[in-house]
Design an enzyme around this catalytic site. Structure first.
Site, short mmCIF file in Angstrom:
data_model
loop_
_atom_site.label_atom_id
_atom_site.label_comp_id
_atom_site.label_asym_id
_atom_site.label_seq_id
_atom_site.Cartn_x
_atom_site.Cartn_y
_atom_site.Cartn_z
N HIS A 57 7.12 -13.68 -7.13
CA HIS A 57 5.99 -13.24 -7.78
C HIS A 57 6.49 -12.55 -9.00
O HIS A 57 7.62 -11.85 -8.99
CB HIS A 57 5.08 -12.09 -7.19
CG HIS A 57 4.09 -12.77 -6.06
ND1 HIS A 57 4.25 -13.88 -5.56
CD2 HIS A 57 3.56 -11.85 -5.20
CE1 HIS A 57 3.53 -13.88 -4.43
NE2 HIS A 57 3.05 -12.84 -4.23
N CYS A 74 2.25 -7.63 -1.57
CA CYS A 74 3.60 -8.04 -1.85
C CYS A 74 3.63 -7.69 -3.35
O CYS A 74 4.67 -7.14 -3.93
CB CYS A 74 3.83 -9.25 -1.89
SG CYS A 74 2.42 -10.60 -1.73
#
Ligand SMILES: NC(=O)c1ccc[n+]([C@@H]2O[C@H](COP(=O)([O-])OP(=O)(O)OC[C@H]3O[C@@H](n4cnc5c(N)ncnc54)[C@H](OP(=O)(O)O)[C@@H]3O)[C@@H](O)[C@H]2O)c1
Length: 309
Positions: free
Chosen positions: A243, A131
């Site tokens: 994130h 990711c």
């Protein structure tokens, strides 16, 4: 007529998002099946406002006649069942780290290297990067095309969602326990995660890097350009979802902040013209700065790209 889609790891953090996204985007599926371990058989998962999927056992599932397998059951499980599904004619799109660096399996981010898909038929498997790599390469691609990237130094701020549903539970339980003075024992993370930042994701390697940091290096090279030098520091932060990254980029060609921003904006515009459903990581959600010491002609913008919502 539509695609028959198997979601493998359907009860997990990634699998649930996949099922939600298939419904939200009205993916042309004639049938969707939810697969997980024997522990979850019979569990119900909502698919859109009206349908409920009853979880089936991956171990005994026959992939014959299924068109697409969206896999996220963990690397060791994908290693066994990915090739089994692929051999039955199902195109496997795998989210785990297992196949990413195999030379005959394309590692694809659709906004960055869709041309790599041409090679998928050899194994019938397409890999998806980590990711943190995905959101970085989406931002780097238009900059690399325009200014040629020499070097990238990235620091991540990764939410606990990256450690799956158990990681999210651990943050919740540790935070609650801290408030009532109960003892906390880390199980998913190496230290207590509540109110803490942990620079340790996946295992340590011989050179002192973590495997997560290694993944960002090798995956970026495979997707974007093997000549780009990448140095990564990956940190887990006590946030449930989303994130963030601080990315320091050095270019071969001169680049001003305005030009870098324009390149990112143009890429976002191109993507939104092509599809209303692509990632928005770009100038809109990024802070771009230049090294204070850089000369006007050889500016190196520092890009802080936030995860798309
Ligand atoms: N989380 C992220 O942001 C992220 C992003 C990209 C890639 N990935 C990768 O995707 C994978 C899954 O991540 P996650 O966050 O969704 O993990 P997770 O929340 O822990 O979910 C794991 C899923 O795998 C299933 N599973 C576990 N063992 C199984 C078995 N023996 N047979 C069949 N199914 C089994 C689980 O089913 P049960 O509920 O039945 O145990 C569950 O559905 C990992 O490899 C991860 O590295 C994660």
């Amino acid at each position: 007529m539509g695609y028959r889609v198997a979601v493998v790891g359907a009860t997990g953090a990634v699998g649930r998002e996949m099922i939600k996204t298939l419904a939200q985007r009205e993916f042309p599926a004639s049938e969707v099946v939810a697969l997980a371990s024997a522990r979850s058989v019979g569990q119900e998962i909502s698919f859109g406002p009206k349908q409920v999927l009853k979880v089936k056992n991956l171990e005994t599932f026959d992939f014959t006649g299924w068109d697409i397998g969206l896999f996220s059951p963990g690397a060791a499980i994908s290693a066994v069942h990915g090739p089994r599904a692929a051999a039955a004619g199902c195109v496997v799109i795998d989210n785990t780290s297992h196949f990413r660096m195999e030379y005959d399996i394309p590692l694809v981010v659709p906004e960055v290297n869709p041309e790599a898909l041409d090679k998928f038929a050899k194994r019938n498997i397409i890999a998806n990067p980590n990711c943190s790599t995905i959101q970085m390469v989406v931002a780097l691609k238009p900059l690399h095309d325009r200014f040629r990237i020499k070097r990238v130094v990235v620091s991540t701020y990764q939410s606990v969602s990256g450690a799956g549903k158990e990681g999210m539970d651990e943050l919740f339980n540790h935070t609650k326990a801290l408030f009532v003075n109960d003892p906390n024992t880390p199980e998913i993370f190496t230290k207590e995660i509540a109110y803490n930042c942990i620079p340790h994701i996946d295992r340590f390697l011989e050179d002192g890097s973590t495997k997560e940091e290694w993944k960002m290096v090798v995956e970026t090279k495979k997707i974007l350009d093997p000549d780009i030098a990448v140095f990564a520091t990956c940190v887990r932060v006590p946030v449930f979802i989303g994130h963030a990254e601080s990315v320091d980029v050095e270019f071969e060609r001169p680049a001003s902040v305005a030009e870098a921003r324009a390149a990112l904006r143009a890429a976002t515009r191109r993507r939104s013209t092509a599809s209303a459903r692509t990632r928005s990581t770009s100038a809109g959600s990024a802070r771009i700065r230049r090294w204070p010491t850089a000369s006007a002609s050889g500016a190196s913008p520092t890009i802080c790209a936030k995860a798309p919502p």
